[in-house]
Design a protein around this motif. Structure first.
Motif, short mmCIF file in Angstrom:
data_model
loop_
_atom_site.label_atom_id
_atom_site.label_comp_id
_atom_site.label_asym_id
_atom_site.label_seq_id
_atom_site.Cartn_x
_atom_site.Cartn_y
_atom_site.Cartn_z
N GLN A 1 34.14 51.02 55.57
CA GLN A 1 33.44 50.27 54.54
C GLN A 1 33.69 50.87 53.17
OE1 GLN A 1 29.39 50.24 56.42
NE2 GLN A 1 29.42 48.09 55.78
N THR A 2 33.88 50.02 52.19
CA THR A 2 34.05 50.46 50.81
C THR A 2 33.05 49.72 49.92
OG1 THR A 2 35.77 48.79 50.43
CG2 THR A 2 36.50 50.99 51.11
N PHE A 3 32.65 50.36 48.83
CA PHE A 3 31.63 49.80 47.95
C PHE A 3 32.03 50.01 46.50
CE2 PHE A 3 29.56 51.04 51.88
CZ PHE A 3 28.80 49.93 52.20
N ILE B 1 27.89 46.70 45.53
CA ILE B 1 28.65 45.56 46.02
C ILE B 1 29.63 46.05 47.07
CG2 ILE B 1 30.21 43.68 45.42
CD1 ILE B 1 29.11 43.83 42.58
N GLU B 2 29.57 45.48 48.25
CA GLU B 2 30.52 45.87 49.31
C GLU B 2 31.88 45.23 49.03
OE1 GLU B 2 31.13 45.96 54.18
OE2 GLU B 2 29.34 45.05 53.30
N THR B 3 32.94 46.02 49.10
CA THR B 3 34.30 45.55 48.83
C THR B 3 35.22 45.73 50.04
OG1 THR B 3 34.88 47.70 47.89
CG2 THR B 3 34.10 45.98 46.36
N THR B 4 34.63 45.91 51.22
CA THR B 4 35.42 46.15 52.42
C THR B 4 36.33 44.96 52.72
OG1 THR B 4 33.58 47.42 53.32
CG2 THR B 4 35.32 46.79 54.85
#
Length: 360
Positions: free
Chosen positions: A44-46, A55-58
């Motif tokens: 997971q990336t944010f 804001i999640e950027t996955t």
């Protein structure tokens, strides 16, 4: 009398057609299959805004799938287990690239695969027709593999020379046509000619905006950078580095594809020499082959972009090879290993399998 003669002639022609049909399609197996599985997902990336909004950027990859259909007629060697169902996902049969077959005669494989791996869709095709005789072999093949980005058509004729009972040598010629100037890198030439990378971005409608970075506490200047916007004026990057890392790679791929498409097809005539070794007993077997292609002559295509011009020599070596080895320890346990390798124009295809068979 005339009606009887016509009837006999028609029946004879129909019988002849049926015999040809039976010879071509006897032992052939048509198949259709579909498979689907979860794709590998990254961590997971944010992204956090200045207002502490998370804001999640996955990046979520969609499911992998593969749809295969085709027809095959390939004689099995003694070490190959009989398969009740073909689905098009079987490993490449080692006999396709050898100059010996389990039996003489016509063999073929027509397979089309459409699928998706890790979010990237592909369509692979392999059409293979071969006639094996006692003293010669004729083979035609079309291969398109979008996963490793290789496509070609080939037609070869080889004359066989048995060396004892287990070793076979063959020599002949092969003509290959490919639609891509393998070895040529248009983007590198673009930069070598003194062009700027950002001009490619401008050409597709991307724009940048200069801004000065300052320290929020002292007001001191921290340097300069650029914001980047797409064709609709939407900001897509907050710095040159961010833009080059996330977006410029796609622009390069499209530029290369467009430039290569304008160069056209290439046809090469090459010498081919083959060596095969086949030994089989109920409890141990070895099947190995090697095909070496060299002394290439460009028959058609722009010589400025030919592969021999890129290599600097028309005697480069393209290789196909493989080996299957196995033995049974007893009636319950057995070991096996299989390796296939191909390198055409620097494009490599390879697979390896090894393991233990346990019969219960």
């Amino acid at each position: 009398m005339f009606a009887i003669i016509v009837s006999i002639n028609a029946n004879s022609q129909e019988k002849k057609k049926n015999n040809i049909f039976k010879k071509v399609f006897k032992y052939a197996t048509p198949y259709v299959s579909y498979s689907q599985s979860n794709s590998l997902q990254g961590s997971q990336t944010f992204y956090v805004t200045q207002e502490s909004e998370l804001i999640e950027t996955t990046v979520r990859n969609p499911e992998n799938f593969a749809f295969n259909f085709g027809i095959r007629k390939l004689a099995r060697f003694g070490y190959e287990e009989k398969v009740n169902f073909y689905d098009g996902n079987e490993s490449k049969n080692v006999t396709q690239n050898s100059n010996v077959g389990s039996v003489d005669g016509l063999e073929y494989l027509f397979n089309v695969s459409n699928g998706r791996q890790q979010g990237v869709e592909f369509t692979n095709r392999q059409y293979f027709v071969r006639y094996v005789a006692k003293n010669y072999i004729i083979k035609a093949e079309h291969l398109k593999n979008e996963i490793v980005d290789i496509e070609y058509n080939s037609l070869d004729l080889r004359f066989k020379l048995p060396i004892g009972k287990r070793l076979n040598f063959a020599i002949g010629a092969i003509a290959r046509t490919n639609p891509v100037a393998y070895g040529h890198n248009p983007i590198q030439k673009y930069f070598d000619d003194g062009n700027n990378w950002w001009d490619l971005s401008y050409a597709i409608g991307h724009t940048d905006q200069f801004f000065e970075m300052t320290d929020v506490f002292t007001g001191e200047s921290l340097g300069y950078d650029y914001l980047w916007f797409d064709q609709n004026g939407v900001q897509i990057s907050s710095s040159d580095e961010d833009y080059r890392r996330l977006h410029f790679g796609n622009i390069v791929n499209q530029f290369n594809a467009n430039e290569l498409a304008q160069i056209g097809d290439f046809t090469y005539l090459s010498g081919i020499a083959s060596l095969d070794y086949y030994f089989y007993r109920k409890n141990v077997w070895v099947h190995a082959f090697a095909n070496v292609l060299s002394y290439h002559k460009l028959l058609d295509g722009d010589s400025r972009y030919s592969y021999d011009n890129f290599i600097g020599d028309d005697k480069w070596f393209d290789i196909q090879g493989g080996i299957i080895f196995g033995f049974r320890i007893n009636k319950w346990f057995g070991l096996f290993s299989e390796y296939n390798y191909q390198s055409y124009w620097g494009k490599e295809l390879q697979s390896i399998k090894t393991g233990i068979n346990i019969r219960l």
